[in-house]
Write an enzyme that holds these catalytic residues in place. Structure first.
Site, PDB file in Angstrom:
ATOM      1  N   LYS A  44      19.978 -13.638  10.691  1.00  0.00           N
ATOM      2  CA  LYS A  44      19.410 -12.302  10.884  1.00  0.00           C
ATOM      3  C   LYS A  44      20.468 -11.338  11.438  1.00  0.00           C
ATOM      4  O   LYS A  44      21.342 -11.751  12.198  1.00  0.00           O
ATOM      5  CB  LYS A  44      18.232 -12.420  11.868  1.00  0.00           C
ATOM      6  N   ILE A  96      11.605  -3.997   9.154  1.00  0.00           N
ATOM      7  CA  ILE A  96      11.645  -4.707  10.434  1.00  0.00           C
ATOM      8  C   ILE A  96      12.387  -3.856  11.464  1.00  0.00           C
ATOM      9  O   ILE A  96      12.013  -3.811  12.625  1.00  0.00           O
ATOM     10  CB  ILE A  96      12.360  -6.070  10.270  1.00  0.00           C
ATOM     11  N   ASN A 153      25.316 -11.703   9.910  1.00  0.00           N
ATOM     12  CA  ASN A 153      25.037 -10.394   9.327  1.00  0.00           C
ATOM     13  C   ASN A 153      25.248  -9.330  10.401  1.00  0.00           C
ATOM     14  O   ASN A 153      24.583  -9.340  11.436  1.00  0.00           O
ATOM     15  CB  ASN A 153      23.588 -10.403   8.801  1.00  0.00           C
ATOM     16  N   CYS A 189      22.533   0.371   6.956  1.00  0.00           N
ATOM     17  CA  CYS A 189      21.980   0.941   8.188  1.00  0.00           C
ATOM     18  C   CYS A 189      22.288   2.437   8.219  1.00  0.00           C
ATOM     19  O   CYS A 189      23.334   2.876   7.786  1.00  0.00           O
ATOM     20  CB  CYS A 189      22.627   0.305   9.418  1.00  0.00           C
ATOM     21  N   LYS A 193      27.853  -6.178   2.174  1.00  0.00           N
ATOM     22  CA  LYS A 193      26.555  -6.252   1.490  1.00  0.00           C
ATOM     23  C   LYS A 193      26.153  -4.881   0.975  1.00  0.00           C
ATOM     24  O   LYS A 193      25.837  -3.978   1.748  1.00  0.00           O
ATOM     25  CB  LYS A 193      25.499  -6.787   2.448  1.00  0.00           C
ATOM     26  N   ILE A 251      22.153  -7.946  -3.916  1.00  0.00           N
ATOM     27  CA  ILE A 251      21.890  -6.614  -3.417  1.00  0.00           C
ATOM     28  C   ILE A 251      20.972  -6.669  -2.191  1.00  0.00           C
ATOM     29  O   ILE A 251      20.219  -7.617  -2.008  1.00  0.00           O
ATOM     30  CB  ILE A 251      21.215  -5.712  -4.487  1.00  0.00           C
ATOM     31  N   GLY A 277      15.397 -11.523  -5.483  1.00  0.00           N
ATOM     32  CA  GLY A 277      14.314 -12.081  -6.288  1.00  0.00           C
ATOM     33  C   GLY A 277      14.465 -13.514  -6.714  1.00  0.00           C
ATOM     34  O   GLY A 277      13.691 -14.006  -7.534  1.00  0.00           O
ATOM     35  N   THR A 305      13.106 -13.393   0.195  1.00  0.00           N
ATOM     36  CA  THR A 305      11.648 -13.322   0.188  1.00  0.00           C
ATOM     37  C   THR A 305      10.960 -14.636  -0.187  1.00  0.00           C
ATOM     38  O   THR A 305       9.901 -14.960   0.361  1.00  0.00           O
ATOM     39  CB  THR A 305      11.222 -12.201  -0.787  1.00  0.00           C
TER      40      THR A 305
HETATM   41  C1  LIG Z   1      11.749  -9.362   5.961  1.00  0.00           C
HETATM   42  C2  LIG Z   1      13.141  -9.111   5.510  1.00  0.00           C
HETATM   43  C3  LIG Z   1      14.134  -8.872   6.451  1.00  0.00           C
HETATM   44  C4  LIG Z   1      15.438  -8.621   6.061  1.00  0.00           C
HETATM   45  N1  LIG Z   1      16.407  -8.419   7.014  1.00  0.00           N
HETATM   46  C5  LIG Z   1      17.696  -8.216   6.628  1.00  0.00           C
HETATM   47  C6  LIG Z   1      18.734  -8.074   7.585  1.00  0.00           C
HETATM   48  O1  LIG Z   1      18.515  -8.162   8.787  1.00  0.00           O
HETATM   49  N2  LIG Z   1      20.008  -7.848   7.133  1.00  0.00           N
HETATM   50  C7  LIG Z   1      20.289  -7.760   5.799  1.00  0.00           C
HETATM   51  O2  LIG Z   1      21.448  -7.559   5.437  1.00  0.00           O
HETATM   52  N3  LIG Z   1      19.339  -7.928   4.869  1.00  0.00           N
HETATM   53  C8  LIG Z   1      18.055  -8.148   5.249  1.00  0.00           C
HETATM   54  N4  LIG Z   1      17.078  -8.322   4.292  1.00  0.00           N
HETATM   55  C9  LIG Z   1      17.465  -8.264   2.865  1.00  0.00           C
HETATM   56  C10 LIG Z   1      17.650  -9.668   2.283  1.00  0.00           C
HETATM   57  O3  LIG Z   1      18.672 -10.357   2.956  1.00  0.00           O
HETATM   58  C11 LIG Z   1      17.959  -9.614   0.781  1.00  0.00           C
HETATM   59  O4  LIG Z   1      19.161  -8.901   0.581  1.00  0.00           O
HETATM   60  C12 LIG Z   1      16.869  -8.924  -0.020  1.00  0.00           C
HETATM   61  O5  LIG Z   1      15.601  -9.236   0.515  1.00  0.00           O
HETATM   62  C13 LIG Z   1      16.892  -9.311  -1.502  1.00  0.00           C
HETATM   63  O6  LIG Z   1      16.699 -10.700  -1.686  1.00  0.00           O
HETATM   64  P1  LIG Z   1      15.242 -11.361  -1.978  1.00  0.00           P
HETATM   65  O7  LIG Z   1      14.654 -10.581  -3.117  1.00  0.00           O
HETATM   66  O8  LIG Z   1      15.532 -12.793  -2.316  1.00  0.00           O
HETATM   67  O9  LIG Z   1      14.447 -11.217  -0.742  1.00  0.00           O
HETATM   68  C14 LIG Z   1      15.768  -8.584   4.685  1.00  0.00           C
HETATM   69  C15 LIG Z   1      14.768  -8.828   3.739  1.00  0.00           C
HETATM   70  C16 LIG Z   1      13.474  -9.082   4.128  1.00  0.00           C
HETATM   71  C17 LIG Z   1      12.432  -9.341   3.072  1.00  0.00           C
END
Ligand SMILES: Cc1cc2nc3c(=O)[nH]c(=O)nc-3n(C[C@H](O)[C@H](O)[C@H](O)COP(=O)(O)O)c2cc1C
Ligand SMILES: Cc1cc2nc3c(=O)[nH]c(=O)nc-3n(C[C@H](O)[C@H](O)[C@H](O)COP(=O)(O)OP(=O)(O)OC[C@H]3O[C@@H](n4cnc5c(N)ncnc54)[C@H](O)[C@@H]3O)c2cc1C
Ligand SMILES: Cc1cc2nc3c(=O)[nH]c(=O)nc-3n(C[C@H](O)[C@H](O)[C@H](O)COP(=O)(O)OP(=O)(O)OC[C@H]3O[C@@H](n4cnc5c(N)ncnc54)[C@H](O)[C@@H]3O)c2cc1C
Ligand SMILES: Cc1cc2nc3c(=O)[nH]c(=O)nc-3n(C[C@H](O)[C@H](O)[C@H](O)COP(=O)(O)O)c2cc1C
Ligand code: FES
Ligand code: FES
Lengths: 252, 304, 304, 252
Positions: free
Chosen positions: B44, B70, B98, B129, B164, B190, B243, B265
């Protein structure tokens, strides 16, 4: 905590848009009052948290009770005996009744907050605790489990529209009957919990909260609630809760 | 069949890792399987000070996706180093931290702090951010800011830096080129797309923050397109995400040029998803004619 | 309950219309229901000359969405006016022509051509086309180009012009403000997001054109967010679209500020979808406490 | 063309990953050889086009035969008698046999191109046409409907791996048996159609094409195929096709 594919042993509608499902699982005996299970549904990215409403440790089964709220609970209501569901369990904290000296308990529940309180009330009763229950529903056709609660002790029903029991809120009933108790236990919509904890003031009690969840296991920080002692800090409802001491957290 | 893959600072037994923010600091999911199975773990986001984050609701469900806001809640970089990393050090799995912030100074502070620990093998620079000094414009949607924060972090960090990328940009290739020019050792892409959902009953956005980041299978085609485009423009390794739910999805990301992948996710629905994908991956690679992960990388580019 | 809604050039009996490219020129779907039921009809893009479009495959299915790269195939503006519009004139339903081109001159030519017919009540300016002169950069992702094409088309057209925004931009508000400054009578949003899907067996993109436009429920949260943001910045009516499948979806678009909506991809699965939505809409509006469409517009902005 | 919710009357597996489904519909009698139906599946944005493989005008039923190819056909294979499916029908053009003077017909089919040809062959036979069929499959366990074709006339099977019938392609069989015919009718994967139309040269025939579809009714321009006479122009496979005169369109 485990992910299991659970068979449905029993399914029935028990009130307006309100359903009861009984699952069999090897983990039934581990489920404690106040805990929830996290249910996956086809084509839904997020699981649905639903409280444990009862456990039968001999049959290795447990019960959930839910109301149709949106897409997911609607889909859940179509599941029948013989179907299986992918469930994570047990989730979250429980009412810490083994650590308490309770003689008289007051149960205050509203709507879909009632189900976990049934399992709690039953467990309290089994421990010899004197249980008074005050349950609020929207209206007559929403009422469920009244008899089951009555078997455990004095039970009062309030409905918003007055179509059954006392017209009004659970807090109206509390003020009216002035129940005696050492601890209160409450679960229901946030406005109800706010009203209840207000009425209760400094009395000792436990409440159970709801929030939209991501993971349901404590990794995503979706479901936090601020600490009353320090609102800059928070607890996770899915992991530290859903049960909290009544004055531990900030409501709404 | 070898799943091994090497990238700056990372020697991975397989290319699959949980995505940042979707796995906490590993404790919870370690109840479901052995974290040694993972290629790596992206933890995180870390900020300078502990952060409370946004009000709730913080998540909403969408068609084949979800929104989250979040708000970077985390115990602060010191808290992470002291209270979270020790747990992860019992595993042989590399940890990617991260790094987040509201100012360049904050990014630099956090990156520097990770120099002091052995618990981290690489940094993922979360440039999605908002920059408080620049009036809230995101580092990740402004080429100059993105380059600057990359450069400044590279200057101080002893770790390889994976930047990222945010997909909320007109030209992802330009952003990728920019941060690579500024010194990025790799890319991670992404992050989420900005979205919103309305609560019809309440007549307001479901997410308290109003907008949230869209993730999940819904965004996979966008991730695949962006990685495909970026792969043709830059020469650094890419951690692909967006995804992913199955080993076939992983192969799709490898084919467009990802060297490794992160799963976000999908963990929420299936806490065992990373473990299951890793077990399935050799079969899927074989079925499509590959004898290693390495071999599949970029192979979707060879035709026409 | 009144569904009526008025916008420049358009007096609609209800706010629901099929989206451009997803309804051809109406003939086929007229076999399924009476096109008089529709609020309006947005027809397939018109270019100066007939266009063949891209090689096939031109579509692919994604999670809750689809990709398309039709490549603006159409019989050319003269062909449309002569062969397609007469059929639509038997209905009382207003027709919106979708104007496309590879150069500003082409847009202007097409827009002018529609001056000569009574078969069209408004133009939708499809600026998601690549500008051949500017080396393929899309009109819709370049602020100056977008303003210029809007301005030039407004100069010659006797019809109100709704500019259809591309979501593939860093700053949608800036684009919206730009084209409104340049004279747009309204906005139409959103067009598709650029995506890609890989055929694992063939190891290449499924779509022959490689990339395609992502549409369907997957993109709804992005459409909702963009309309919400744009509504706060400009003062022209918005035709909202992106993933609409139900009357509840329509209400969600109205709440964030759309004055009318278009339904695209959903027609393919359910050829009766527009008709069904129109029949359902009064009940949904009533259920959520509204007594007209008008009343619901923008009501998702009032809180906080 | 209508959208109907059709009950499944019969369902069975007839070869390796190959299934047959029989639907009942008021429109059965309107379905002509070569036409297809467009089937919606839960949680899939696009419908799946599947050819009509047979019609029973007395029972008001029609048959489809399909092979598991991806997600959609896999899901389709789980549908059972009693389930219903949302189907658009009838779609597309048909083999224009009422306009032709055919005495001897040659049928050339490959894989999932075989189903529409069965309905065609049956219809031709009913009109007194002499039918010779050449059918290609991947291997022995993929073969279906051989006997049914044999009841209509001389039938030859080719398999790619030689595990059944002639080893090789349908074109190998054509060269080998040199069948006599006035018209040929072919359906199958594009490479096969290319090979077949090549071998056939100027002979008169009709072919049926496949392409990924959006709408399936002619609105979206997803499924076009260029005209041989003018490759700048095109026809829509879903509306002008799927049946075309053999030399009308450019293949692949
Ligand atoms: C609940 C949640 C919290 C996330 N927190 C962060 C984060 O703290 N830092 C970050 O770089 N990306 C964060 N992400 C983005 C994910 O790391 C990822 O890049 C994005 O969800 C796409 O991947 P996915 O479709 O497999 O979830 C978060 C995503 C979700 C769903
Ligand atoms: C710890 C806990 C215990 C619960 N126990 C019960 C119970 O025993 N019986 C019961 O009927 N309901 C219970 N709920 C509420 C139940 O989870 C929601 O009604 C349900 O998630 C709604 O899903 P949906 O798909 O029908 O609604 P939708 O609105 O379509 O759901 C969309 C998203 O929002 C989430 N969501 C919506 N409302 C809530 C809510 N109130 N709480 C949490 N998430 C929500 C859904 O999980 C889903 O992710 C409980 C909630 C929590 C947090
Ligand atoms: C006019 C016509 C008639 C057909 N008749 C038959 C038949 O009788 N029996 C049979 O088994 N198959 C037939 N097909 C092929 C069948 O439509 C595909 O096998 C099926 O769509 C694949 O879907 P899927 O979800 O299993 O595959 P996926 O690859 O998961 O599908 C993804 C998308 O691609 C499309 N797609 C993939 N392959 C094809 C294809 N070959 N043709 C068209 N769309 C495709 C799907 O429809 C879907 O939109 C026919 C195709 C057409 C165009
Ligand atoms: C097959 C297809 C063809 C399209 N053609 C056009 C077009 O010619 N002009 C245009 O402006 N938009 C076109 N669009 C975009 C749609 O009009 C719409 O903006 C987009 O698909 C989002 O809406 P939806 O999710 O309801 O489909 C097309 C979309 C699809 C799926
Ligand atoms: S729902 Fe993820 S931390 Fe509680
Ligand atoms: S599939 Fe839409 S025109 Fe053929």
């Amino acid at each position: 905590m485990e992910r299991q594919l659970l068979p449905i042993i029993k399914q029935s509608q028990i009130a307006y848009e309100t359903f009861e499902i009984v699952f069999r699982t090897s983990l039934a005996q581990q489920l404690k009052p106040g805990q929830f299970v996290h249910i996956a549904l086809p084509n839904h990215i997020l699981r649905r948290p639903i409280s444990v409403a009862n456990v039968n440790p001999i049959e290795n089964t447990f019960t959930i009770i839910f109301k149709i709220f949106g897409d997911g609970t609607k889909m859940l209501s179509t599941y029948q005996v013989g179907n299986t569901l992918d469930v994570i369990l047990p989730c979250g904290s429980h009412y810490p009744i083994e650590d308490l000296h309770v003689r008289k308990a007051l149960i205050v529940g509203g709507g879909v907050g009632v189900p976990p309180l049934y399992y709690l009330a039953k467990t309290l009763k089994e421990k010899g605790v004197d249980v008074t229950s005050i349950l609020g529903f929207q209206g007559k056709e929403h009422v469920f489990y009244e008899e089951k609660f009555q078997q455990l002790g004095d039970t009062h029903i309030a409905t918003n529209d007055g179509s059954y029991g006392v017209k009004g809120f659970v807090t109206d009933v509390i003020k009216q009957i002035e129940p005696e108790f050492d601890y209160y236990f409450s679960c229901g919509p946030t406005p109800m919990l706010q009203a209840v904890t207000n009425v209760m003031g400094d009395k000792q009690g436990f409440i159970s909260l709801e929030e939209r969840m991501g993971c349901g296991v404590g990794t995503c920080y979706a479901c936090i609630v601020p600490l009353k002692s320090n609102p800059e800090k928070s607890l996770k409802i899915c992991k530290d809760g859903p049960v909290f001491a009544a004055n531990e957290v900030v409501l709404g | 069949m070898t799943l091994r893959i090497s990238m700056p600072g990372l020697n991975l037994k397989n290319p699959v890792m949980p995505a940042s923010g979707c796995f906490g600091f590993g404790k919870e999911y370690s109840q479901f399987y052995d974290l040694n199975e993972l290629g790596a773990i992206i933890i995180k986001a870390a900020t300078k000070e502990p952060r409370y984050g946004n009000p709730t609701p913080r998540v909403a469900e969408t068609a084949s996706g979800m929104l989250n806001a979040i708000g970077l809640q985390n115990p602060g970089v010191q808290g992470i180093i002291e209270e979270e990393l020790p747990f992860l050090q019992q595993f042989s799995t590399p940890v990617i931290a991260n790094v987040a912030g509201s100012t360049i100074e904050e990014y630099v502070y956090v990156a520097k702090s990770f120099n002091e620990t052995n618990g981290v093998q690489a940094l993922e620079l979360n440039i999605s951010c908002p920059n408080v000094k620049e009036g809230g414009v995101q580092f990740g949607t402004d080429l100059q800011l993105a380059k600057e924060v990359t450069y400044k972090v590279k200057e101080v960090s002893r770790h390889p830096v994976y930047v990222k990328l945010s997909p909320n940009v007109t030209n992802i290739v330009e952003m990728a080129r920019g941060v690579v020019d500024a010194g990025a050792d790799g890319l991670s892409m992404i992050n989420t797309l900005t979205g919103m959902q309305i609560n019809l009953k309440m007549k307001r956005p479901i997410i308290a923050n109003k907008t949230g980041g869209l993730s999940g299978p819904a965004i996979k085609p966008i991730a695949i397109r962006m990685i495909y485009e970026v792969k043709q423009a830059v020469d650094v390794p890419i951690i692909g995400m967006g995804g992913i739910e199955t080993a076939e999805d992983v192969l799709e990301f490898l084919l467009v040029g990802a060297n490794a992948v992160a799963v976000g996710t999908a963990n929420f629905r299936n806490p065992l998803v990373c473990s299951e994908i890793i077990k399935e991956l050799p079969h899927v690679l074989e079925m499509y004619g590959f004898s290693s992960v390495e071999e599949a990388i970029g192979k979707g580019h060879t035709h026409g």
